[in-house]
Motif scaffolding. Structure first.
Motif, mmCIF file in Angstrom:
data_model
loop_
_atom_site.group_PDB
_atom_site.id
_atom_site.type_symbol
_atom_site.label_atom_id
_atom_site.label_comp_id
_atom_site.label_asym_id
_atom_site.label_seq_id
_atom_site.Cartn_x
_atom_site.Cartn_y
_atom_site.Cartn_z
ATOM 1 N N ILE A 298 39.043 50.451 36.826
ATOM 2 C CA ILE A 298 37.945 49.839 37.569
ATOM 3 C C ILE A 298 36.903 49.261 36.611
ATOM 4 N N ALA A 299 36.654 49.968 35.507
ATOM 5 C CA ALA A 299 35.701 49.470 34.506
ATOM 6 C C ALA A 299 36.202 48.165 33.891
ATOM 7 N N ARG A 300 37.500 48.049 33.686
ATOM 8 C CA ARG A 300 38.070 46.806 33.148
ATOM 9 C C ARG A 300 37.887 45.658 34.129
ATOM 10 N N ILE A 301 38.060 45.945 35.412
ATOM 11 C CA ILE A 301 37.861 44.913 36.430
ATOM 12 C C ILE A 301 36.396 44.485 36.455
ATOM 13 N N ASP A 302 35.488 45.440 36.360
ATOM 14 C CA ASP A 302 34.059 45.120 36.326
ATOM 15 C C ASP A 302 33.736 44.209 35.141
ATOM 16 N N ASN A 303 34.274 44.545 33.985
ATOM 17 C CA ASN A 303 34.014 43.759 32.785
ATOM 18 C C ASN A 303 34.600 42.353 32.916
ATOM 19 N N LEU A 304 35.804 42.272 33.472
ATOM 20 C CA LEU A 304 36.446 40.974 33.672
ATOM 21 C C LEU A 304 35.599 40.081 34.573
ATOM 22 N N LEU A 305 35.129 40.629 35.679
ATOM 23 C CA LEU A 305 34.334 39.850 36.621
ATOM 24 C C LEU A 305 32.999 39.419 36.011
ATOM 25 N N SER A 306 32.464 40.221 35.105
ATOM 26 C CA SER A 306 31.189 39.877 34.470
ATOM 27 C C SER A 306 31.329 38.685 33.532
ATOM 28 N N LYS A 307 32.559 38.354 33.127
ATOM 29 C CA LYS A 307 32.804 37.237 32.213
ATOM 30 C C LYS A 307 33.290 35.976 32.924
ATOM 31 N N LYS A 308 33.577 36.069 34.198
ATOM 32 C CA LYS A 308 34.123 34.916 34.915
ATOM 33 C C LYS A 308 33.107 33.777 34.973
ATOM 34 N N GLN A 309 33.643 32.554 34.891
ATOM 35 C CA GLN A 309 32.833 31.341 34.858
ATOM 36 C C GLN A 309 33.100 30.515 36.116
ATOM 37 N N PRO A 310 32.370 30.765 37.195
ATOM 38 C CA PRO A 310 32.643 30.067 38.451
ATOM 39 C C PRO A 310 32.415 28.568 38.382
ATOM 40 N N ASP A 311 31.657 28.102 37.390
ATOM 41 C CA ASP A 311 31.379 26.678 37.276
ATOM 42 C C ASP A 311 32.345 25.950 36.344
ATOM 43 N N LEU A 312 33.380 26.626 35.899
ATOM 44 C CA LEU A 312 34.451 25.986 35.143
ATOM 45 C C LEU A 312 35.745 26.202 35.918
ATOM 46 N N ALA B 276 42.100 33.415 30.165
ATOM 47 C CA ALA B 276 41.599 33.835 28.852
ATOM 48 C C ALA B 276 40.179 33.352 28.588
ATOM 49 N N VAL B 277 39.770 32.231 29.199
ATOM 50 C CA VAL B 277 38.414 31.726 28.970
ATOM 51 C C VAL B 277 37.481 32.033 30.140
ATOM 52 N N GLY B 278 37.973 32.770 31.129
ATOM 53 C CA GLY B 278 37.119 33.200 32.217
ATOM 54 C C GLY B 278 37.153 32.343 33.463
ATOM 55 N N VAL B 279 38.127 31.432 33.556
ATOM 56 C CA VAL B 279 38.262 30.625 34.774
ATOM 57 C C VAL B 279 38.708 31.529 35.917
ATOM 58 N N LEU B 280 38.088 31.355 37.070
ATOM 59 C CA LEU B 280 38.466 32.125 38.250
ATOM 60 C C LEU B 280 39.317 31.299 39.213
ATOM 61 N N LEU C 81 27.737 35.770 36.113
ATOM 62 C CA LEU C 81 27.361 34.545 36.812
ATOM 63 C C LEU C 81 27.732 34.584 38.292
ATOM 64 N N LEU C 82 28.655 35.463 38.643
ATOM 65 C CA LEU C 82 28.970 35.641 40.057
ATOM 66 C C LEU C 82 27.867 36.467 40.715
ATOM 67 N N SER C 83 27.560 36.164 41.954
ATOM 68 C CA SER C 83 26.572 36.964 42.674
ATOM 69 C C SER C 83 27.091 38.389 42.861
ATOM 70 N N ASN C 84 26.197 39.320 43.063
ATOM 71 C CA ASN C 84 26.608 40.706 43.299
ATOM 72 C C ASN C 84 27.522 40.804 44.521
ATOM 73 N N GLU C 85 27.175 40.047 45.556
ATOM 74 C CA GLU C 85 27.978 40.070 46.780
ATOM 75 C C GLU C 85 29.394 39.559 46.518
ATOM 76 N N LYS C 86 29.495 38.433 45.785
ATOM 77 C CA LYS C 86 30.803 37.865 45.487
ATOM 78 C C LYS C 86 31.596 38.780 44.564
ATOM 79 N N THR C 87 30.916 39.362 43.600
ATOM 80 C CA THR C 87 31.586 40.280 42.671
ATOM 81 C C THR C 87 32.193 41.460 43.424
ATOM 82 N N GLU C 88 31.423 42.048 44.309
ATOM 83 C CA GLU C 88 31.904 43.205 45.052
ATOM 84 C C GLU C 88 33.044 42.820 46.002
ATOM 85 N N GLU C 89 32.961 41.632 46.568
ATOM 86 C CA GLU C 89 34.031 41.152 47.452
ATOM 87 C C GLU C 89 35.350 41.000 46.698
ATOM 88 N N ILE C 90 35.287 40.352 45.530
ATOM 89 C CA ILE C 90 36.498 40.153 44.725
ATOM 90 C C ILE C 90 37.012 41.486 44.195
#
Length: 217
Positions: A7-21, A43-47, A179-188
């Protein structure tokens, strides 16, 4: 249930995602190329990864190529007839459309500002990006080449461009804060944890609802 380390790995992954790329593939035929692009994108954080097909059929994902990266991106498929409407919608949302295409006005891929919301469009292996997409482009780019051959494999080209984008985003500090909102992060996060839990119970098979979505206009 997943353990705390997972779960910690998923949290870290989501914290690096770049929704604007984001990435769009214009009728890329090879499922191997699509799989390699997914791996580079993750690898570069594209979602979000979009692709159009004339047959309106899903392209196969090669797990040996993605090495699991397909599980941490969202894929959206659209019919070829819908891609122009889709791009116009993205432009209305504030995205610059960056298209790879060999023409006189094209600039080096390094000259584009990828810190702006960017949709990178890559063309298919034979014909490249279609003319109607080039007409909608805000930036037309090339990868400068000094050899006899004036093009790269589409998955290699995508990787080079995405890593230039990654360099610029890193310099701008975009990976330092989520960069993702808290709501979007929790949803994903909830969806991914559910998917992983189901996949483990079914010996690795991912439920259909988590493989891709279909865009219709």
């Amino acid at each position: 249930m997943l353990n705390e380390k997972r779960i910690a790995r998923i949290d870290n992954l989501l914290s690096k995602k770049q929704p604007d790329l984001q990435v769009m593939l214009d009728n890329v035929h090879s499922s191997q190329n699509v799989s390699a692009i997914i791996r580079s994108a993750d690898a570069v954080g594209v979602l979000d990864i979009y692709y159009s097909t004339k047959e309106n059929e899903s392209l196969r994902i090669h797990k040996t190529i993605t090495q699991g990266a397909h599980r941490w991106t969202h894929r959206y498929r659209m019919h070829d007839d819908h891609k122009v409407a889709f791009l116009k919608q993205k432009k209305e949302q504030g995205f610059q459309v960056v298209v790879t295409h060999l023409e006189e006005c094209a600039v080096s891929f390094r000259e584009v500002d990828y810190t702006k919301p960017t949709l990178l469009v890559m063309g298919n292996e034979k014909d490249g990006v279609s003319a109607e997409i080039v007409e909608l482009a805000d930036e037309v780019i090339i990868i400068p080449m000094q050899g006899m051959v004036q093009s790269l494999n589409v998955s290699v080209a995508t990787g080079l461009i995405l890593y230039e984008a990654q360099r610029q985003l890193e310099d701008a500090g975009r990976y330092n804060e989520p960069l993702l909102s808290n709501e979007k992060t929790e949803e994903i996060k909830a969806a991914w944890i559910y998917r992983d839990t189901i996949a483990r119970k079914s010996k690795g098979e991912i439920p259909l609802e988590f493989k891709e979505e279909i865009i219709a206009f």
